[in-house]
Design a protein around this motif. Structure first.
Motif, PDB file in Angstrom:
ATOM      1  N   GLN A 191       0.927  -1.220  -0.072  1.00 54.12           N
ATOM      2  CA  GLN A 191      -0.061   0.115   0.164  1.00 54.12           C
ATOM      3  C   GLN A 191       0.730   1.138   0.129  1.00 54.12           C
ATOM      4  O   GLN A 191       0.327   2.412  -0.412  1.00 54.12           O
ATOM      5  CB  GLN A 191      -0.903  -0.116   1.303  1.00 54.12           C
ATOM      6  CG  GLN A 191      -2.172  -0.800   0.897  1.00 54.12           C
ATOM      7  CD  GLN A 191      -3.131  -0.798   2.102  1.00 54.12           C
ATOM      8  OE1 GLN A 191      -2.881  -0.987   3.263  1.00 54.12           O
ATOM      9  NE2 GLN A 191      -4.389  -0.267   1.815  1.00 54.12           N
ATOM     10  N   ARG A 249      -2.068   9.902   1.302  1.00 61.27           N
ATOM     11  CA  ARG A 249      -2.991   9.660   0.350  1.00 61.27           C
ATOM     12  C   ARG A 249      -3.821  10.868  -0.372  1.00 61.27           C
ATOM     13  O   ARG A 249      -4.249  11.637   0.753  1.00 61.27           O
ATOM     14  CB  ARG A 249      -3.921   8.638   1.024  1.00 61.27           C
ATOM     15  CG  ARG A 249      -3.164   7.398   1.423  1.00 61.27           C
ATOM     16  CD  ARG A 249      -4.099   6.328   1.623  1.00 61.27           C
ATOM     17  NE  ARG A 249      -4.896   6.831   3.162  1.00 61.27           N
ATOM     18  CZ  ARG A 249      -5.698   5.848   3.590  1.00 61.27           C
ATOM     19  NH1 ARG A 249      -5.916   4.807   3.065  1.00 61.27           N
ATOM     20  NH2 ARG A 249      -6.159   6.191   4.892  1.00 61.27           N
ATOM     21  N   ARG A 300      -9.222   8.689  -0.389  1.00 66.01           N
ATOM     22  CA  ARG A 300      -9.520   7.355   0.485  1.00 66.01           C
ATOM     23  C   ARG A 300     -10.342   6.539  -0.204  1.00 66.01           C
ATOM     24  O   ARG A 300     -11.145   5.708   0.242  1.00 66.01           O
ATOM     25  CB  ARG A 300     -10.103   7.834   1.805  1.00 66.01           C
ATOM     26  CG  ARG A 300      -9.394   8.875   2.716  1.00 66.01           C
ATOM     27  CD  ARG A 300     -10.248   8.930   4.051  1.00 66.01           C
ATOM     28  NE  ARG A 300      -9.106   9.596   5.027  1.00 66.01           N
ATOM     29  CZ  ARG A 300      -8.500   8.948   5.838  1.00 66.01           C
ATOM     30  NH1 ARG A 300      -8.335   7.528   5.642  1.00 66.01           N
ATOM     31  NH2 ARG A 300      -7.731   9.307   6.649  1.00 66.01           N
ATOM     32  N   GLU A 326     -12.013   2.670   0.553  1.00 61.33           N
ATOM     33  CA  GLU A 326     -12.271   2.609   2.040  1.00 61.33           C
ATOM     34  C   GLU A 326     -13.621   2.811   2.274  1.00 61.33           C
ATOM     35  O   GLU A 326     -14.321   3.432   1.839  1.00 61.33           O
ATOM     36  CB  GLU A 326     -11.410   3.627   2.617  1.00 61.33           C
ATOM     37  CG  GLU A 326     -10.961   3.560   4.152  1.00 61.33           C
ATOM     38  CD  GLU A 326     -10.232   4.542   4.777  1.00 61.33           C
ATOM     39  OE1 GLU A 326      -9.157   4.440   5.068  1.00 61.33           O
ATOM     40  OE2 GLU A 326     -10.916   5.533   4.926  1.00 61.33           O
ATOM     41  N   SER A 367     -14.134   6.109   6.621  1.00 61.48           N
ATOM     42  CA  SER A 367     -13.281   7.583   6.252  1.00 61.48           C
ATOM     43  C   SER A 367     -13.853   8.776   7.161  1.00 61.48           C
ATOM     44  O   SER A 367     -13.247   9.651   7.509  1.00 61.48           O
ATOM     45  CB  SER A 367     -13.687   7.891   4.514  1.00 61.48           C
ATOM     46  OG  SER A 367     -13.190   7.023   3.921  1.00 61.48           O
ATOM     47  N   GLY A 426      -4.280  11.570   6.277  1.00 61.30           N
ATOM     48  CA  GLY A 426      -4.097  11.044   5.164  1.00 61.30           C
ATOM     49  C   GLY A 426      -2.712  10.571   5.072  1.00 61.30           C
ATOM     50  O   GLY A 426      -2.353   9.978   4.368  1.00 61.30           O
ATOM     51  N   ARG A 446       0.505   8.695   5.898  1.00 56.79           N
ATOM     52  CA  ARG A 446       0.803   7.342   5.986  1.00 56.79           C
ATOM     53  C   ARG A 446       2.139   7.556   6.862  1.00 56.79           C
ATOM     54  O   ARG A 446       2.676   8.278   7.153  1.00 56.79           O
ATOM     55  CB  ARG A 446       1.066   6.672   4.961  1.00 56.79           C
ATOM     56  CG  ARG A 446      -0.181   6.908   3.678  1.00 56.79           C
ATOM     57  CD  ARG A 446      -0.713   5.743   3.577  1.00 56.79           C
ATOM     58  NE  ARG A 446      -0.292   4.468   3.888  1.00 56.79           N
ATOM     59  CZ  ARG A 446      -1.112   3.318   3.933  1.00 56.79           C
ATOM     60  NH1 ARG A 446      -2.144   3.402   4.237  1.00 56.79           N
ATOM     61  NH2 ARG A 446      -0.340   2.206   4.090  1.00 56.79           N
ATOM     62  N   GLU A 478      -2.138   8.194  -5.001  1.00 52.31           N
ATOM     63  CA  GLU A 478      -3.370   7.446  -4.779  1.00 52.31           C
ATOM     64  C   GLU A 478      -3.512   6.316  -3.926  1.00 52.31           C
ATOM     65  O   GLU A 478      -2.579   5.594  -3.875  1.00 52.31           O
ATOM     66  CB  GLU A 478      -3.985   7.260  -6.208  1.00 52.31           C
ATOM     67  CG  GLU A 478      -4.974   8.240  -6.832  1.00 52.31           C
ATOM     68  CD  GLU A 478      -5.090   7.837  -8.181  1.00 52.31           C
ATOM     69  OE1 GLU A 478      -5.290   6.802  -8.620  1.00 52.31           O
ATOM     70  OE2 GLU A 478      -5.371   8.817  -9.271  1.00 52.31           O
ATOM     71  N   ASN A 479      -4.671   6.162  -3.203  1.00 51.65           N
ATOM     72  CA  ASN A 479      -4.790   5.104  -2.188  1.00 51.65           C
ATOM     73  C   ASN A 479      -4.711   3.931  -3.139  1.00 51.65           C
ATOM     74  O   ASN A 479      -5.240   3.778  -4.362  1.00 51.65           O
ATOM     75  CB  ASN A 479      -6.098   5.253  -1.752  1.00 51.65           C
ATOM     76  CG  ASN A 479      -6.143   4.266  -0.507  1.00 51.65           C
ATOM     77  OD1 ASN A 479      -5.096   3.969  -0.182  1.00 51.65           O
ATOM     78  ND2 ASN A 479      -7.452   4.080   0.064  1.00 51.65           N
TER      79      ASN A 479
END
Ligand code: UDP
Ligand code: MG
Length: 308
Positions: free
Chosen positions: A99, A123, A126, A129, A134, A155, A157, A197-198
């Motif tokens: 991820q 990110r 979301r 998700e 979210s 967002g 990480r 992008e997620n």
């Protein structure tokens, strides 16, 4: 040449370690003239074959190492163990499930060369998700940034590239209750963010349930804010002032128009109200005391059973 230590906490990741290594080794080849890669996998008491897979890859590649805990201590403990073991000039923390796209390391390293001390990732969306998750995440970030002086980026990480100096600073923080998102932000330094992008995990399943995330966010509040204590104090103070007014009202009424036994229901309501407030305040205080209790015991954050 500079050495990059890659710390990868793993809990039940038997399916993802191979794809992770393959993808990251491609980036390693692309950056071979700039950095020497070194991998530190931390097996956080996995219940599947993660340890076997790690033993195998550590035997296969000279720059792949692993630590294995005696049981599951949680991702925070895995991160700490990895950071303590990392000896690179630069250190990055990555999830095993891809991820955190390893290709980003190229862009992140360029930022470090520009002079930043930390390059974080966030990110851009979301996507993929669940809606409710979210919503809670957004509310958490909104609230914690309101009530805590440590800024936490929505967002953001855990995937970040840091200089030796930053990691040494993080390791200076000796607290046992570690809330990494807060610790990373607390140490400061010049931070740049790279957005992407997620992505969904390549294989396996997330180890976070809705409740574990909720508990995790509560930890964030308790570890990085005194706002819940203030809330308890101010609601207590408010209830006290209200009850003074109430007493004054009752006494004045008794002296002027005379008392009555009517009002039984409202009395009970008030008792319940005050009782509830007291329990809330006690609960909040208890939370902080529990944290203090854990800190004073000074137990190790993790125990290593095997290294390779
Ligand atoms: N992880 C860990 N210990 C735990 C839970 C998770 O080391 O108790 C690791 C996991 O193997 C993964 C990373 O932490 O590499 C992120 O976990 P996950 O992908 O389950 O979380 P999500 O990406 O869904 O937030
Ligand atoms: Mg994941």
């Amino acid at each position: 040449m500079k050495k990059l230590s890659i710390v990868v906490p793993c809990y039940n990741e038997e399916l993802t370690i191979h794809p992770f290594l393959e993808a990251t080794q491609k980036v390693e080849a692309q950056m071979a003239d700039q950095l020497i890669f070194d991998y530190i996998f931390v097996n956080d008491g996995s219940k599947d074959k993660t340890l076997e897979v790690l033993r195998q890859v550590a035997g296969q590649f000279e720059n792949v190492h692993y630590l294995s805990f005696s049981r599951n201590f949680g991702k925070e403990a895995g991160l700490l163990a990895g950071l303590e073991a990392a000896d690179g000039d630069l250190i990055t923390v990555m999830d095993a499930d891809l991820q955190d796209p390893p290709e980003l390391l190229i862009e992140m390293f360029a930022k470090i060369e520009e002079g930043y001390d930390v390059v974080g990732t966030r990110r851009a969306d979301r996507k993929g998700e669940p809606f409710i998750r979210s919503l809670f995440a957004k509310t958490f970030y909104w609230l914690i940034n309101k009530i805590s002086s440590t800024e936490m980026v929505d967002g953001a990480r855990d995937f970040r590239l840091m200089t030796r100096q930053v990691v040494d600073s993080i390791l200076e923080l000796k607290e046992v209750n570690r809330f990494s998102k807060g610790l990373f932000s607390w140490v400061g330094f010049d931070v740049a963010y790279v957005a992407y992008e997620n992505r969904e995990r390549v294989a396996g399943e997330t180890s976070w349930s809705f409740w574990s995330l909720l508990r995790y966010s509560m930890d964030g509040f308790i570890n990085f804010s005194e706002a819940p204590l203030n809330l308890a104090m101010w609601s207590g103070a408010g209830a006290f002032v209200l009850s003074l007014l109430g007493i004054a009202f009752v006494v004045i009424r008794k002296l002027t128009i005379g008392g009555s036994i009517a009002g039984w229901a409202s009395t009970v309501t008030i008792i319940l109200f005050i009782g509830g407030l007291q329990l809330l305040a006690l609960g909040i205080i208890g939370k902080y005391i529990a944290k203090i209790f854990l800190e004073t015991k000074k137990r190790p954050v993790y125990l290593i059973k095997e290294k390779g």
